[in-house]
Design a protein around this motif. Structure first.
Motif, PDB file in Angstrom:
ATOM      1  N   GLU A   1     -25.289  10.685  73.045  1.00 16.86           N
ATOM      2  CA  GLU A   1     -24.951  10.815  74.464  1.00 16.86           C
ATOM      3  C   GLU A   1     -25.548  12.083  75.042  1.00 16.86           C
ATOM      4  OE1 GLU A   1     -21.065   9.903  77.151  1.00 16.86           O
ATOM      5  OE2 GLU A   1     -20.805  10.954  75.265  1.00 16.86           O
ATOM      6  N   ARG A   2     -26.216  11.957  76.181  1.00 16.23           N
ATOM      7  CA  ARG A   2     -26.889  13.092  76.791  1.00 16.23           C
ATOM      8  C   ARG A   2     -25.886  14.128  77.273  1.00 16.23           C
ATOM      9  NH1 ARG A   2     -30.113   8.810  77.244  1.00 16.23           N
ATOM     10  NH2 ARG A   2     -32.363   9.088  77.290  1.00 16.23           N
ATOM     11  N   ARG A   3     -26.355  15.353  77.351  1.00 19.84           N
ATOM     12  CA  ARG A   3     -25.504  16.491  77.682  1.00 19.84           C
ATOM     13  C   ARG A   3     -24.999  16.401  79.117  1.00 19.84           C
ATOM     14  NH1 ARG A   3     -22.128  20.376  77.740  1.00 19.84           N
ATOM     15  NH2 ARG A   3     -22.775  22.563  77.586  1.00 19.84           N
TER      16      ARG A   3
ATOM     17  N   HIS B   1     -27.465  14.558  85.247  1.00 20.15           N
ATOM     18  CA  HIS B   1     -26.498  13.720  84.540  1.00 20.15           C
ATOM     19  C   HIS B   1     -25.075  14.066  84.969  1.00 20.15           C
ATOM     20  CE1 HIS B   1     -29.582  12.102  82.072  1.00 20.15           C
ATOM     21  NE2 HIS B   1     -29.735  13.152  81.285  1.00 20.15           N
TER      22      HIS B   1
ATOM     23  N   SER C   1     -38.959  15.073  70.058  1.00 18.67           N
ATOM     24  CA  SER C   1     -37.813  14.267  70.472  1.00 18.67           C
ATOM     25  C   SER C   1     -38.167  12.791  70.372  1.00 18.67           C
ATOM     26  CB  SER C   1     -37.428  14.595  71.915  1.00 18.67           C
ATOM     27  OG  SER C   1     -38.453  14.171  72.811  1.00 18.67           O
TER      28      SER C   1
ATOM     29  N   GLU D   1     -31.263  13.308  70.881  1.00 22.42           N
ATOM     30  CA  GLU D   1     -31.459  12.738  72.215  1.00 22.42           C
ATOM     31  C   GLU D   1     -30.948  11.314  72.299  1.00 22.42           C
ATOM     32  OE1 GLU D   1     -35.327  15.089  74.000  1.00 22.42           O
ATOM     33  OE2 GLU D   1     -35.175  12.940  74.131  1.00 22.42           O
TER      34      GLU D   1
ATOM     35  N   CYS E   1     -28.050  23.202  77.685  1.00 14.31           N
ATOM     36  CA  CYS E   1     -28.283  22.094  78.607  1.00 14.31           C
ATOM     37  C   CYS E   1     -29.624  22.293  79.308  1.00 14.31           C
ATOM     38  CB  CYS E   1     -27.155  21.962  79.626  1.00 14.31           C
ATOM     39  SG  CYS E   1     -27.051  23.328  80.793  1.00 14.31           S
TER      40      CYS E   1
ATOM     41  N   SER F   1     -29.752  17.838  82.697  1.00 19.07           N
ATOM     42  CA  SER F   1     -28.321  17.748  82.391  1.00 19.07           C
ATOM     43  C   SER F   1     -27.494  17.900  83.665  1.00 19.07           C
ATOM     44  CB  SER F   1     -27.929  18.842  81.397  1.00 19.07           C
ATOM     45  OG  SER F   1     -28.666  18.738  80.204  1.00 19.07           O
TER      46      SER F   1
END
Length: 389
Positions: free
Chosen positions: A172-174, A340, A128, A169, A333, A337
């Motif tokens: 936009e993050r999950r 988030h 990543s 990554e 996810c 996540s």
């Protein structure tokens, strides 16, 4: 640390004068100062290197990167910085740096060698962006310390580049939508860690914080919990152990919703049943809110593995119930996540960013807004509808 006229770091003992010339200077072992000006940077670097070598400041030209890494970890890292930070340095050195430049002499490493390490990681598709950046940070810190100790003149890991397009990554993050959140909770009911996942969705705790949470941290009457530790795992240290939180701001009080109180009360009942059934309950970890069937701590890998199983079950049922080959897949996810998702729900429901910063345990509001808060399409349409009214 000297800099050129544009602010670029040149290394200890080298700077650029206003007339454009480069000045190299150092203090000899007898206390006498020496300095000289050059038109070219490379000439200043070579002069400084030779002067230090002649003066005995560079103890050996045979020190390898491996030799310096061992000293660096022992003197500057282990027992000084946080355990998770040390673990990150060790992993990146062992997996990505050592095999590439570990046997090279410290003074022979060039910027091209360091950049090559990052390029190989990026092209492999196995890592990543975060992992590549951590390798970059490790390289810079390792060689900067060597500069500060006068083993080398300049840091070869300065101005390394990471391609930001190599991983999803950077997108936009999950974040789970409200519908996905309901589905996830429903399917997680069949697992041991249903209450843990639900509590993260109600509090935004990190995975290590949820694993290290104790019953003594929870005030049911006043409806809040205290974050005071994290649970870590290292085979060299005998397995699980308690560690400090990520930062000073991570030590915090988190208010509990009525739903969170209900989740915790339910977890008490679950844990009491586990204690009754288990013949090998580990009393060493008594007091933890979330444990395995035998009372051991729950690590991040266990939480992650169970999430994968939950999502696989969701998608299996969706495919089974689909009338054609195409079906809407539930995207994967992670434990983070859920954190988030909590932050996003807070913003959607009008929680002030500064308040959310305190709840999440961030030192700056920028971190809260840039990394953890996402606006779902559903919320966007609801907000723009205000313009119509």
């Amino acid at each position: 640390m000297g800099k050129d006229l544009k602010g670029k770091e040149l290394g200890v003992g080298i700077g650029q004068r206003k007339d454009g010339r480069y000045q190299a200077r150092f203090t000899k072992n007898n206390g006498e100062r020496a300095e000289k000006n050059f038109l070219k940077l490379i000439d200043a670097q070579n002069w400084l290197y030779e002067q230090r070598r002649f003066d005995g400041m560079l103890t050996t030209g045979d020190m390898t990167v491996n030799d310096w890494y061992e000293q660096w970890m022992e003197i500057y890292k282990e027992g000084i910085v946080r355990d998770n930070t040390v673990k990150g340095y060790k992993q990146r050195y062992a997996f990505n740096i050592k095999k590439e430049i570990g046997n090279m002499n410290l003074c022979d490493v060039k910027q091209s060698h360091c950049q090559s390490i990052l390029n190989k990681m990026q092209s492999s598709g196995k890592y990543s962006v975060g992992t590549v950046k951590l390798t970059q940070i490790t390289l810079h810190a390792l060689f900067q310390s060597a500069v500060d100790n006068n083993y080398i003149i300049t840091n070869p890991a300065i101005n390394l580049r990471v391609n930001k397009d190599i991983s999803d990554e950077e997108k936009e993050r999950r974040v789970l939508t409200k519908e996905e959140e309901i589905i996830f909770k429903d399917y997680s009911k069949s697992t041991m860690y249903h209450n843990a996942y639900c509590l993260v969705l109600e509090t935004g705790l990190r995975v290590g914080e949820i694993g290290g949470l104790k019953w003594s941290d929870i005030d049911f009457d006043n409806k809040f919990l205290k974050v005071r530790r994290t649970i870590l795992q290292d085979s060299k240290k005998g397995g699980f152990y308690y560690g400090n939180t990520k930062s000073k701001s991570s030590n915090r009080i988190v208010p509990l919703t009525n739903e969170a109180i209900s989740i915790l009360n339910n977890q008490k009942l679950v844990q009491n049943k586990l204690k009754t059934k288990s013949k090998n309950w580990n009393k060493k970890w008594d007091g933890l809110v979330f444990t395995t069937v035998n009372g051991n701590p729950v690590g991040s890998s266990t939480f992650r593995t169970m999430i994968i199983r939950i999502i696989n079950n969701i998608n299996f049922d969706r495919k089974l119930n689909s009338e054609n080959e195409e079906y809407k897949e539930f995207e994967h996810c992670y434990m983070h996540s859920l954190r988030h998702t909590f932050a996003t729900r807070c913003i959607e429901n009008g929680v002030q960013p500064k308040t959310l910063q305190k709840i999440l345990g961030h030192s700056t509001i920028t971190t809260t807004m840039d990394l953890y808060v996402h606006t779902t399409n559903e919320h966007i349409f609801k907000e723009i509808e205000k313009m119509n009214r």
